[in-house]
Design an enzyme around this catalytic site. Structure first.
Site, PDB file in Angstrom:
ATOM      1  N   CYS A  45      -9.835   1.960  -3.512  1.00  0.00           N
ATOM      2  CA  CYS A  45      -9.306   3.314  -3.388  1.00  0.00           C
ATOM      3  C   CYS A  45     -10.340   4.264  -2.791  1.00  0.00           C
ATOM      4  N   CYS A  50      -7.256   4.633  -0.459  1.00  0.00           N
ATOM      5  CA  CYS A  50      -6.529   5.902  -0.560  1.00  0.00           C
ATOM      6  C   CYS A  50      -7.327   7.107  -0.032  1.00  0.00           C
ATOM      7  N   LYS A  53      -8.410   7.074   3.731  1.00  0.00           N
ATOM      8  CA  LYS A  53      -7.133   7.096   4.458  1.00  0.00           C
ATOM      9  C   LYS A  53      -6.526   8.506   4.433  1.00  0.00           C
ATOM     10  N   LYS A  54      -6.492   9.128   3.234  1.00  0.00           N
ATOM     11  CA  LYS A  54      -5.870  10.455   3.128  1.00  0.00           C
ATOM     12  C   LYS A  54      -6.667  11.472   3.947  1.00  0.00           C
ATOM     13  N   ALA A 174       3.608  -4.137   9.508  1.00  0.00           N
ATOM     14  CA  ALA A 174       4.481  -2.962   9.552  1.00  0.00           C
ATOM     15  C   ALA A 174       4.722  -2.386   8.167  1.00  0.00           C
ATOM     16  N   TYR A 176       2.800  -0.277   4.565  1.00  0.00           N
ATOM     17  CA  TYR A 176       2.008   0.917   4.258  1.00  0.00           C
ATOM     18  C   TYR A 176       0.751   1.030   5.136  1.00  0.00           C
ATOM     19  N   SER A 178      -0.536  -0.599   7.725  1.00  0.00           N
ATOM     20  CA  SER A 178      -0.378  -0.594   9.166  1.00  0.00           C
ATOM     21  C   SER A 178       0.128   0.762   9.660  1.00  0.00           C
ATOM     22  N   GLU A 180       0.326   3.685   8.167  1.00  0.00           N
ATOM     23  CA  GLU A 180      -0.545   4.830   7.874  1.00  0.00           C
ATOM     24  C   GLU A 180      -1.728   4.876   8.843  1.00  0.00           C
ATOM     25  N   HIS A 445      11.784  29.206  -2.919  1.00  0.00           N
ATOM     26  CA  HIS A 445      12.089  29.560  -1.542  1.00  0.00           C
ATOM     27  C   HIS A 445      10.885  30.200  -0.875  1.00  0.00           C
ATOM     28  N   GLU A 450      12.975  22.684  -2.066  1.00  0.00           N
ATOM     29  CA  GLU A 450      14.162  23.369  -2.605  1.00  0.00           C
ATOM     30  C   GLU A 450      15.457  22.745  -2.072  1.00  0.00           C
TER      31      GLU A 450
HETATM   32  P1  FAD Z   1      -9.971  -2.393  -6.486  1.00  0.00           P
HETATM   33  O1  FAD Z   1      -9.942  -0.913  -6.396  1.00  0.00           O
HETATM   34  O2  FAD Z   1      -9.846  -3.167  -5.244  1.00  0.00           O
HETATM   35  O3  FAD Z   1     -11.340  -2.756  -7.233  1.00  0.00           O
HETATM   36  C1  FAD Z   1     -11.759  -4.066  -7.423  1.00  0.00           C
HETATM   37  C2  FAD Z   1     -13.281  -4.082  -7.510  1.00  0.00           C
HETATM   38  O4  FAD Z   1     -13.683  -5.353  -7.997  1.00  0.00           O
HETATM   39  C3  FAD Z   1     -13.961  -3.898  -6.161  1.00  0.00           C
HETATM   40  O5  FAD Z   1     -15.024  -2.972  -6.283  1.00  0.00           O
HETATM   41  C4  FAD Z   1     -14.495  -5.298  -5.839  1.00  0.00           C
HETATM   42  O6  FAD Z   1     -15.660  -5.268  -5.060  1.00  0.00           O
HETATM   43  C5  FAD Z   1     -14.789  -5.822  -7.229  1.00  0.00           C
HETATM   44  N1  FAD Z   1     -14.857  -7.286  -7.336  1.00  0.00           N
HETATM   45  C6  FAD Z   1     -14.071  -8.214  -6.719  1.00  0.00           C
HETATM   46  N2  FAD Z   1     -14.425  -9.455  -7.095  1.00  0.00           N
HETATM   47  C7  FAD Z   1     -15.454  -9.312  -7.971  1.00  0.00           C
HETATM   48  C8  FAD Z   1     -16.266 -10.218  -8.720  1.00  0.00           C
HETATM   49  N3  FAD Z   1     -16.082 -11.533  -8.655  1.00  0.00           N
HETATM   50  N4  FAD Z   1     -17.241  -9.703  -9.525  1.00  0.00           N
HETATM   51  C9  FAD Z   1     -17.447  -8.392  -9.606  1.00  0.00           C
HETATM   52  N5  FAD Z   1     -16.698  -7.480  -8.936  1.00  0.00           N
HETATM   53  C10 FAD Z   1     -15.730  -7.934  -8.133  1.00  0.00           C
HETATM   54  N6  FAD Z   1      -2.932   3.282  -3.425  1.00  0.00           N
HETATM   55  C11 FAD Z   1      -2.410   4.489  -3.733  1.00  0.00           C
HETATM   56  O7  FAD Z   1      -1.971   4.702  -4.871  1.00  0.00           O
HETATM   57  N7  FAD Z   1      -2.333   5.487  -2.809  1.00  0.00           N
HETATM   58  C12 FAD Z   1      -2.810   5.347  -1.553  1.00  0.00           C
HETATM   59  O8  FAD Z   1      -2.728   6.275  -0.754  1.00  0.00           O
HETATM   60  C13 FAD Z   1      -3.378   4.089  -1.207  1.00  0.00           C
HETATM   61  N8  FAD Z   1      -3.874   3.898   0.032  1.00  0.00           N
HETATM   62  C14 FAD Z   1      -4.453   2.700   0.335  1.00  0.00           C
HETATM   63  C15 FAD Z   1      -4.959   2.539   1.622  1.00  0.00           C
HETATM   64  C16 FAD Z   1      -5.557   1.350   1.973  1.00  0.00           C
HETATM   65  C17 FAD Z   1      -6.116   1.189   3.364  1.00  0.00           C
HETATM   66  C18 FAD Z   1      -5.671   0.303   1.006  1.00  0.00           C
HETATM   67  C19 FAD Z   1      -6.360  -0.985   1.346  1.00  0.00           C
HETATM   68  C20 FAD Z   1      -5.150   0.450  -0.263  1.00  0.00           C
HETATM   69  C21 FAD Z   1      -4.546   1.658  -0.610  1.00  0.00           C
HETATM   70  N9  FAD Z   1      -3.996   1.864  -1.880  1.00  0.00           N
HETATM   71  C22 FAD Z   1      -3.425   3.057  -2.192  1.00  0.00           C
HETATM   72  C23 FAD Z   1      -4.029   0.805  -2.907  1.00  0.00           C
HETATM   73  C24 FAD Z   1      -5.184   1.033  -3.913  1.00  0.00           C
HETATM   74  O9  FAD Z   1      -6.407   1.216  -3.229  1.00  0.00           O
HETATM   75  C25 FAD Z   1      -5.293  -0.171  -4.860  1.00  0.00           C
HETATM   76  O10 FAD Z   1      -4.030  -0.401  -5.430  1.00  0.00           O
HETATM   77  C26 FAD Z   1      -6.289   0.070  -5.983  1.00  0.00           C
HETATM   78  O11 FAD Z   1      -7.574   0.343  -5.482  1.00  0.00           O
HETATM   79  C27 FAD Z   1      -6.334  -1.157  -6.906  1.00  0.00           C
HETATM   80  O12 FAD Z   1      -7.306  -0.992  -7.910  1.00  0.00           O
HETATM   81  P2  FAD Z   1      -7.974  -2.263  -8.598  1.00  0.00           P
HETATM   82  O13 FAD Z   1      -8.864  -1.726  -9.681  1.00  0.00           O
HETATM   83  O14 FAD Z   1      -6.947  -3.259  -8.968  1.00  0.00           O
HETATM   84  O15 FAD Z   1      -8.854  -2.956  -7.471  1.00  0.00           O
HETATM   85  P1  NDP Z   2       2.168  -5.677   2.713  1.00  0.00           P
HETATM   86  O1  NDP Z   2       2.028  -7.017   2.112  1.00  0.00           O
HETATM   87  O2  NDP Z   2       2.987  -4.665   2.023  1.00  0.00           O
HETATM   88  O3  NDP Z   2       2.738  -5.830   4.219  1.00  0.00           O
HETATM   89  C1  NDP Z   2       2.238  -6.753   5.131  1.00  0.00           C
HETATM   90  C2  NDP Z   2       2.852  -6.517   6.497  1.00  0.00           C
HETATM   91  O4  NDP Z   2       2.300  -7.445   7.409  1.00  0.00           O
HETATM   92  C3  NDP Z   2       4.359  -6.702   6.543  1.00  0.00           C
HETATM   93  O5  NDP Z   2       4.900  -5.805   7.471  1.00  0.00           O
HETATM   94  C4  NDP Z   2       4.479  -8.157   7.023  1.00  0.00           C
HETATM   95  O6  NDP Z   2       5.711  -8.401   7.683  1.00  0.00           O
HETATM   96  C5  NDP Z   2       3.336  -8.239   7.999  1.00  0.00           C
HETATM   97  N1  NDP Z   2       2.804  -9.586   8.188  1.00  0.00           N
HETATM   98  C6  NDP Z   2       2.433 -10.476   7.242  1.00  0.00           C
HETATM   99  N2  NDP Z   2       1.934 -11.595   7.807  1.00  0.00           N
HETATM  100  C7  NDP Z   2       2.012 -11.414   9.152  1.00  0.00           C
HETATM  101  C8  NDP Z   2       1.656 -12.202  10.278  1.00  0.00           C
HETATM  102  N3  NDP Z   2       1.124 -13.406  10.126  1.00  0.00           N
HETATM  103  N4  NDP Z   2       1.875 -11.706  11.522  1.00  0.00           N
HETATM  104  C9  NDP Z   2       2.412 -10.481  11.673  1.00  0.00           C
HETATM  105  N5  NDP Z   2       2.763  -9.671  10.654  1.00  0.00           N
HETATM  106  C10 NDP Z   2       2.553 -10.132   9.402  1.00  0.00           C
HETATM  107  O7  NDP Z   2       0.685  -5.190   2.903  1.00  0.00           O
HETATM  108  P2  NDP Z   2      -0.099  -3.866   3.193  1.00  0.00           P
HETATM  109  O8  NDP Z   2      -1.408  -4.420   3.592  1.00  0.00           O
HETATM  110  O9  NDP Z   2       0.522  -2.911   4.122  1.00  0.00           O
HETATM  111  O10 NDP Z   2      -0.194  -3.137   1.778  1.00  0.00           O
HETATM  112  C11 NDP Z   2      -0.664  -3.744   0.605  1.00  0.00           C
HETATM  113  C12 NDP Z   2      -0.401  -2.847  -0.569  1.00  0.00           C
HETATM  114  O11 NDP Z   2      -1.363  -1.770  -0.599  1.00  0.00           O
HETATM  115  C13 NDP Z   2       0.948  -2.164  -0.531  1.00  0.00           C
HETATM  116  O12 NDP Z   2       1.947  -2.958  -1.130  1.00  0.00           O
HETATM  117  C14 NDP Z   2       0.721  -0.886  -1.288  1.00  0.00           C
HETATM  118  O13 NDP Z   2       1.106  -1.022  -2.637  1.00  0.00           O
HETATM  119  C15 NDP Z   2      -0.784  -0.630  -1.202  1.00  0.00           C
HETATM  120  N6  NDP Z   2      -0.980   0.582  -0.380  1.00  0.00           N
HETATM  121  C16 NDP Z   2      -0.523   1.791  -0.836  1.00  0.00           C
HETATM  122  C17 NDP Z   2      -0.604   2.917  -0.051  1.00  0.00           C
HETATM  123  C18 NDP Z   2      -0.057   4.206  -0.551  1.00  0.00           C
HETATM  124  O14 NDP Z   2       0.196   4.341  -1.724  1.00  0.00           O
HETATM  125  N7  NDP Z   2       0.155   5.193   0.309  1.00  0.00           N
HETATM  126  C19 NDP Z   2      -1.194   2.866   1.283  1.00  0.00           C
HETATM  127  C20 NDP Z   2      -1.646   1.556   1.680  1.00  0.00           C
HETATM  128  C21 NDP Z   2      -1.518   0.469   0.859  1.00  0.00           C
HETATM  129  P3  NDP Z   2       7.019  -8.962   6.901  1.00  0.00           P
HETATM  130  O15 NDP Z   2       7.685  -7.784   6.257  1.00  0.00           O
HETATM  131  O16 NDP Z   2       7.806  -9.580   7.998  1.00  0.00           O
HETATM  132  O17 NDP Z   2       6.527  -9.969   5.879  1.00  0.00           O
END
Ligand code: FAD
Ligand code: NDP
Length: 470
Positions: A45, A50, A53-54, A174, A176, A178, A180, A445, A450
């Protein structure tokens, strides 16, 4: 020998560890949690998810706002673009109690109560604990069957840490991440293409998903629909030549890009944890850890929260809430279970899409189309009117049960600040709000939100759903 070890210092792990310290003197000796060596404290995050990205999204929106500003005759709007993770770590993840310690080591199980931690330099630490929480999240996947994917492609983990502009970019996937990323890359002026093999935003309401991508197209993002990448090669010019198959026409096509970003889903790194040794069951397809409603794994004293767990939303707030509640339950402060129903979320695309509850498709599947009423409206945000911006995709719909009470099953909103709009209405929906109750809610408003309190045209009626006048 410790009472609790939390492996993973991201959203879920930190929330779990921070919660427990409250009862420090009463029950426990020490708490440790590990974090990976890839980035600092805070997990996905804060470092590559998050937050950066935001900020990028906001930067891109400010870019659009600057264009509007000329029309609105505003004199000063500054584009602030910063993704400093260290600031975010300080803001979000400081450890409020010096008795909570962390080790910057990678953890793996040696036996069911023992964790072996390795530092980047290979120094070993052995710790044993009565209870263990796994919160190690997920990492982006690479389509390794595509030649050159791993060698030449990047993922969202890399995007926020690039020192130079990615230039002309192809984003594959396609969902979240991608959409975003493609959205803000377009917004900051880059030539950006999304390659989509099937539908956009799988799992979301598909009418809304289409409006999101339609808007992105009008905003300048290019889409390669029904296309599957087959190879990536490096040209002499250092550009990347991507070849793909168009599954509609059956033809092979190609183009060159400066950057190829894979956004094809995320996977947990459960192998590194050595889970087989201790008998923690995972889903053989996804690799994610199987947990029950108490977040308990197949091994009684081992728990898991966040992205690493099977069937949970991959969202920061759910990881945090699950981690907090787990800590409270483990140490007798509460017996409350995490409720994963009606989790609101927002896709931060150029025109944001926020929703809570069921999609129209899911509601029809669960209750049958005769038992569903959908209220909808196309509206024009005031700021769009003044700036003469096209509002064709500004749309909202509310999915209700059709019986007398008309309980709201789902709310979907596309428009400015969708996350802010949906967050408030999510409370009502969580409390079982009905359509008549919503109609008694007085709007603020002039806002976009609204319009939700005025929804009155049903899809069934076939009437024009365009909002007119005040
Ligand atoms: P993480 O936050 O991934 O934390 C896991 C931690 O464990 C990491 O620090 C990792 O290094 C560590 N770790 C892994 N393996 C080991 C090990 N063996 N030993 C010690 N440490 C280890 N969610 C939202 O709600 N809103 C958003 O706008 C949003 N945007 C996103 C944008 C992107 C590009 C991505 C990739 C994700 C986004 N998400 C968003 C999803 C959100 O970031 C995750 O759902 C959230 O961070 C999950 O929390 P977590 O604690 O499960 O794992
Ligand atoms: P997803 O698993 O949700 O989507 C993967 C995408 O990649 C799908 O469109 C899938 O297509 C496509 N895909 C998978 N394999 C291939 C391939 N081999 N070739 C081409 N296309 C492929 O993953 P994301 O990485 O987008 O997101 C992961 C999670 O992170 C989300 O579920 C969300 O919960 C969290 N997140 C939250 C955000 C937020 O809250 N704003 C922002 C970003 C992430 P198909 O549908 O055909 O399988």
């Amino acid at each position: 020998e410790y009472d609790l070890l939390v492996i993973g210092g991201g959203s879920g792990g930190l929330a779990c560890a921070k919660e427990v310290k409250l009862t420090w003197f009463v029950y426990f000796t020490f708490f440790f949690f590990f974090l990976g060596t890839k980035w600092g404290l805070g997990g996905t995050c804060v470092n590559v998810g998050c937050i950066p990205k935001k900020l990028m999204h906001q930067a891109a929106l400010l870019g659009s706002a600057l264009k509007d500003a000329q029309i609105l005759s505003l004199s000063a709007l500054f584009l602030f673009h910063s993704c400093s993770s260290s600031l975010n770590v300080r803001l979000c993840c400081f450890l409020p109690n010096r008795k909570v310690k962390y080790f910057n080591v990678k953890g793996s199980f040696s036996d069911p109560h023992t964790i072996r931690g390795l530092t980047k330099g290979g120094k070993e630490t052995i710790l044993t604990a009565e209870k263990i929480v796994i919160a190690t999240g997920g990492r982006p996947k690479y389509p390794i069957h595509v030649a050159g994917a791993l060698e030449y492609g990047i993922t969202s983990d890399d995007l926020f840490w690039l020192k130079e502009s990615p230039g002309k970019t192809l984003v594959v996937g396609a969902s979240y991440i991608s959409l975003e990323c493609a959205g803000f890359l377009t917004g900051i002026g880059l030539d950006t293409t999304v390659m989509m093999r099937s539908i956009p935003l799988r799992g979301f309401d598909q009418q809304m998903a289409s409006l999101v991508t339609e808007y992105m197209e009008s905003y300048g993002t290019k889409f390669l629909k029904k296309c599957i990448p087959t190879k990536v090669e490096k040209l002499e010019s250092n550009r990347l030549q991507v070849t793909w198959k168009n599954t509609d026409s059956g033809t092979e096509e190609t183009d060159s890009f400066d950057t190829v970003m894979w956004a094809v889903g995320r996977a947990p790194d459960t192998k590194a944890l050595n889970l087989e040794t201790v008998g923690v069951k995972t889903n053989s397809e996804t690799g994610k850890i199987i947990v029950d409603a108490r977040e308990a794994t197949s091994v009684p004293h081992i728990y898991a929260v966040g992205d690493i767990t099977e069937g949970r939303p991959e969202l920061t707030p759910t990881a945090i809430a699950a981690g907090k509640l787990l800590a409270q339950r483990l140490f007798g402060q509460s017996s409350e279970l995490m409720d994963y129903d009606n989790v609101p979320t927002t896709v931060f695309t150029p025109l944001e899409y926020g929703c809570v509850g069921l999609s129209e498709e899911k509601a029809v599947q669960c209750y049958g189309s005769d038992n569903i009423e959908v209220y909808h409206a196309y509206y024009k945000p005031l700021e769009f009117t003044v700036a003469e911006r096209d509002a064709t995709q500004c749309y909202m719909k509310m999915v209700c049960l059709r019986e007398r009470e008309q309980r709201i099953l789902g709310l979907h909103f596309i428009g400015p600040n969708a996350g802010e709009v949906i967050q408030g209405f999510a409370l009502g929906i969580k409390c079982g709000a009905t359509y008549p109750q919503l109609m008694k809610t007085i709007g603020i408003h002039p806002t976009c939100a609204e319009e939700i309190t005025k929804l009155h045209i049903t899809k069934r009626s076939g009437l024009d759903a365009t909002v007119t006048g005040c």
